[in-house]
Scaffold this active site. Structure first.
Site, PDB file in Angstrom:
ATOM      1  CB  THR A  13      38.488  35.659  11.287  1.00  0.00           C
ATOM      2  OG1 THR A  13      38.270  34.085  11.203  1.00  0.00           O
ATOM      3  CG2 THR A  13      38.202  36.286  12.446  1.00  0.00           C
ATOM      4  CB  VAL A 132      50.977  45.048  16.083  1.00  0.00           C
ATOM      5  CG1 VAL A 132      51.451  44.794  17.323  1.00  0.00           C
ATOM      6  CG2 VAL A 132      52.171  44.493  15.066  1.00  0.00           C
ATOM      7  N   GLY A 134      45.521  43.766  16.933  1.00  0.00           N
ATOM      8  CA  GLY A 134      44.055  43.929  16.393  1.00  0.00           C
ATOM      9  C   GLY A 134      43.730  45.415  16.399  1.00  0.00           C
ATOM     10  CB  ILE A 136      45.681  48.323  20.769  1.00  0.00           C
ATOM     11  CG1 ILE A 136      44.876  47.628  21.334  1.00  0.00           C
ATOM     12  CG2 ILE A 136      46.361  49.307  21.246  1.00  0.00           C
ATOM     13  CD1 ILE A 136      45.553  46.843  22.401  1.00  0.00           C
ATOM     14  CD  GLU A 190      44.316  28.908  15.656  1.00  0.00           C
ATOM     15  OE1 GLU A 190      43.668  27.788  14.837  1.00  0.00           O
ATOM     16  OE2 GLU A 190      43.904  30.067  15.298  1.00  0.00           O
ATOM     17  CE  LYS A 205      49.879  39.580  17.401  1.00  0.00           C
ATOM     18  NZ  LYS A 205      49.008  39.039  18.460  1.00  0.00           N
TER      19      LYS A 205
HETATM   20  N1  LIG Z   1      41.871  36.425  12.914  1.00  0.00           N
HETATM   21  C1  LIG Z   1      42.075  37.189  13.854  1.00  0.00           C
HETATM   22  O1  LIG Z   1      41.510  37.919  14.845  1.00  0.00           O
HETATM   23  C2  LIG Z   1      43.472  38.110  13.169  1.00  0.00           C
HETATM   24  C3  LIG Z   1      43.957  39.249  13.961  1.00  0.00           C
HETATM   25  C4  LIG Z   1      45.094  40.025  13.592  1.00  0.00           C
HETATM   26  C5  LIG Z   1      45.558  39.742  12.406  1.00  0.00           C
HETATM   27  N2  LIG Z   1      44.879  38.472  11.688  1.00  0.00           N
HETATM   28  C6  LIG Z   1      45.633  37.964  10.357  1.00  0.00           C
HETATM   29  O2  LIG Z   1      44.909  38.259   9.391  1.00  0.00           O
HETATM   30  C7  LIG Z   1      45.024  37.479   8.258  1.00  0.00           C
HETATM   31  C8  LIG Z   1      43.697  36.553   8.103  1.00  0.00           C
HETATM   32  O3  LIG Z   1      43.530  36.140   9.092  1.00  0.00           O
HETATM   33  P1  LIG Z   1      42.039  35.445   9.360  1.00  0.00           P
HETATM   34  O4  LIG Z   1      41.869  34.948  10.609  1.00  0.00           O
HETATM   35  O5  LIG Z   1      40.892  36.245   8.561  1.00  0.00           O
HETATM   36  O6  LIG Z   1      42.028  34.090   8.484  1.00  0.00           O
HETATM   37  P2  LIG Z   1      40.943  33.091   7.799  1.00  0.00           P
HETATM   38  O7  LIG Z   1      39.723  33.467   8.621  1.00  0.00           O
HETATM   39  O8  LIG Z   1      41.491  31.717   7.880  1.00  0.00           O
HETATM   40  O9  LIG Z   1      40.696  33.639   6.458  1.00  0.00           O
HETATM   41  C9  LIG Z   1      41.458  33.628   5.299  1.00  0.00           C
HETATM   42  C10 LIG Z   1      40.846  34.028   4.180  1.00  0.00           C
HETATM   43  O10 LIG Z   1      41.650  33.895   2.936  1.00  0.00           O
HETATM   44  C11 LIG Z   1      40.951  33.099   1.750  1.00  0.00           C
HETATM   45  N3  LIG Z   1      41.958  32.505   1.160  1.00  0.00           N
HETATM   46  C12 LIG Z   1      43.105  31.387   1.401  1.00  0.00           C
HETATM   47  N4  LIG Z   1      43.685  31.267   0.408  1.00  0.00           N
HETATM   48  C13 LIG Z   1      43.310  31.981  -0.592  1.00  0.00           C
HETATM   49  C14 LIG Z   1      43.737  32.267  -1.975  1.00  0.00           C
HETATM   50  N5  LIG Z   1      44.723  31.586  -2.744  1.00  0.00           N
HETATM   51  N6  LIG Z   1      43.391  32.949  -2.802  1.00  0.00           N
HETATM   52  C15 LIG Z   1      42.155  33.936  -2.260  1.00  0.00           C
HETATM   53  N7  LIG Z   1      41.722  33.540  -0.933  1.00  0.00           N
HETATM   54  C16 LIG Z   1      42.480  32.657  -0.093  1.00  0.00           C
HETATM   55  C17 LIG Z   1      40.317  32.130   2.618  1.00  0.00           C
HETATM   56  O11 LIG Z   1      39.262  31.817   1.688  1.00  0.00           O
HETATM   57  P3  LIG Z   1      37.917  30.744   2.107  1.00  0.00           P
HETATM   58  O12 LIG Z   1      36.989  31.683   2.946  1.00  0.00           O
HETATM   59  O13 LIG Z   1      37.279  30.299   0.957  1.00  0.00           O
HETATM   60  O14 LIG Z   1      38.644  29.759   3.038  1.00  0.00           O
HETATM   61  C18 LIG Z   1      39.599  32.858   3.830  1.00  0.00           C
HETATM   62  O15 LIG Z   1      38.532  33.758   3.260  1.00  0.00           O
HETATM   63  C19 LIG Z   1      46.222  36.630   8.953  1.00  0.00           C
HETATM   64  O16 LIG Z   1      47.502  37.022   8.306  1.00  0.00           O
HETATM   65  C20 LIG Z   1      46.083  36.758  10.491  1.00  0.00           C
HETATM   66  O17 LIG Z   1      47.561  36.595  11.056  1.00  0.00           O
HETATM   67  C21 LIG Z   1      44.049  37.883  12.290  1.00  0.00           C
END
Ligand SMILES: NC(=O)c1ccc[n+]([C@@H]2O[C@H](COP(=O)([O-])OP(=O)(O)OC[C@H]3O[C@@H](n4cnc5c(N)ncnc54)[C@H](OP(=O)(O)O)[C@@H]3O)[C@@H](O)[C@H]2O)c1
Length: 442
Positions: A13, A132, A134, A136, A190, A205
């Protein structure tokens, strides 16, 4: 420095959002900071996973070490999540002296002190704007914009899922379980929603914001957390009648015994997460749906408000791009640690235990509708020196046990809990009292 390359670990994401945003606005960013910017490599777990935005296959690898070790990767972004392998990824990059960007609040909450110390030791920096709220820019604002302020109060609506659920319960008179199910179907919650609705995401956060604002590292174990599972439609309705709205608040407040201007004093700060009644006329009450907001009061600036999307591929990418620009400017100017990731300026600070935290309360009881009930309850509260500011017992109830709402004056939480343990044991009281705090922002 003519060109700076970002290496992404994670192309989900946030990672794919960053790739997309950087591709779209690279020329704009370059014109603003005077360095060409690009993405050099993206590590993922599996090539063929569906992604919100596509990433060219030629950039992808399934070996994250290739990103960290590539000499043409100048800045590494950890966008994987979790608290184990992500920690290793960040430590490896920092040990090579590479600046690292992370959006990982869970990891920072658990291992922040170690990661910041490693960055310092290796004369590089760790950037975490996306961790924290997104989109902002609250980290940069606290660290730089408010550097000349004592942050006396900070109130955050920092979890979009909880805010969405509470907004719908309040607007539609719906029950928690029904709204949660719909939120899950819409992708706003989720399948395993505990991290959000039990308050743990807000805890991570709020802890980061508290640490940054007060300069001592707040251990998540010291942060009192209550989620929103116990908030009912009935509480929403009674709160509305009294002129309040219920929001999940992350709170960071300096307590009265912490003088702002004497460095030698041990700073005491309330750091907690719980659903609170806030006046419906307050600006935070109008922050609805998945939006986040942070209300910051500084001793010089006064009251300020930040509002925006707290999550999502694009809003979060905006924060990562801001960190990337900062990291590149620091590299370009050779000014490592111009703004350190975290400065421990109040090493002796501590979190006030929740039992000692003083606030006002809304309490809902189910009581027997017989003479003398109220007198028995008020006697216990009186003995505990807890004042009642108003009592509501709605008319027209036919059941044997009916709702009774008490609004209480300011009292320490420990005293209120002890009094309601006694009240709960009365035969005229049925079930567990619902105790919610009232926050008036005074
Ligand atoms: N989603 C949000 O809106 C949001 C907002 C603020 C902060 N965050 C933070 O941002 C971080 C990522 O969130 P996300 O929502 O983007 O998660 P996500 O959609 O699950 O993406 C995780 C990514 O990491 C990759 N990955 C997992 N294990 C790996 C490994 N061992 N080696 C290499 N790549 C690996 C996955 O690969 P694949 O694509 O192949 O599965 C995927 O591309 C988290 O810490 C989350 O708390 C997220």
């Amino acid at each position: 420095m003519q060109q700076a390359n970002l290496g992404l670990i994670g192309g989900g994401t946030v990672g794919s959002g960053v790739y997309h945003a950087l591709t779209r606005n690279a020329a704009l960013l370059t014109s603003r900071i005077g360095v060409g910017l690009g993405v050099r490599k993206v590590a993922v777990k599996a090539f063929d996973e569906p992604r919100p935005y596509s990433i060219p296959r030629r950039l992808m690898t399934t070996t994250w070490q290739e990103v960290v070790n590539d000499p043409e990767v100048h800045v590494v972004a950890e966008l994987v999540g979790g608290t184990s392998v992500a920690r290793t990824m960040i430590l490896e990059a920092l040990k090579l002296g590479k600046p690292v960007i992370t959006a990982n609040k869970a990891l920072l909450s658990k291992h922040g002190e170690e990661l910041f110390a490693t960055a310092q030791r290796h004369k590089t920096n760790l950037y975490y704007e996306a961790s924290v709220c997104g989109g902002i820019p609250i980290i940069k604002s606290l660290r730089e914009g408010f550097v000349g302020n004592q942050i006396t109060h900070l109130y955050g609506i920092v979890n979009g899922t909880c805010n969405y659920i509470l907004t719908r319960m309040s607007r539609e008179g719906a029950e928690f379980d029904a709204v949660l199910k719909e939120a899950q179907a819409l992708g706003y919650a989720e399948a395993e929603p505990s991290l959000d609705i039990d308050g743990f995401d807000a805890q991570h956060k709020t802890g980061i914001l508290a640490s940054l604002a007060h300069g001592f590292w707040v251990d998540p174990k010291d942060i009192y957390v209550e989620g929103i599972r116990s908030v009912t439609r009935q509480d929403m309705e009674f709160a509305a009648k009294l002129g309040y709205t219920i929001k999940l608040l992350g709170m960071v407040k300096m307590t009265a015994q912490a003088p702002a201007n004497r460095k030698s004093d041990r700073r005491q700060v309330q750091v907690s997460v719980y659903p609170a009644l806030i006046p419906s006329s307050h600006v935070l009450a109008s922050v609805g749906d998945v939006f986040n907001a942070v209300f910051v009061r500084g001793d010089v600036v006064g009251d300020t408000l930040f509002y925006g999307r707290g999550a999502g591929k694009d809003a979060t990418a905006s924060a990562v791009l801001s960190d990337f620009a900062d990291a590149v400017l620091d590299l370009k100017c050779g000014s490592v640690n111009r703004v350190p990731a975290f400065v421990s300026h109040e090493v002796n600070g501590s979190v006030v235990p929740i039992d000692k935290v003083v606030s006002r309360y809304f309490v809902r009881l189910r009581v027997a509708d017989i003479p003398g009930t109220l007198a028995r309850i008020t006697r216990i509260l009186g003995d505990a020196r807890i004042g009642i500011s108003s009592v509501i017992q709605p008319e027209g109830q036919r059941e044997t046990f009916v709702p009774l709402i008490l609004m209480l004056h300011e009292s320490p939480y420990g005293a209120v809990c002890a009094a309601f343990e006694k009240i709960r044991a009365l035969q005229v009281v049925k079930g567990k009292p619902v105790i919610l705090r009232v926050e008036t922002f005074g």
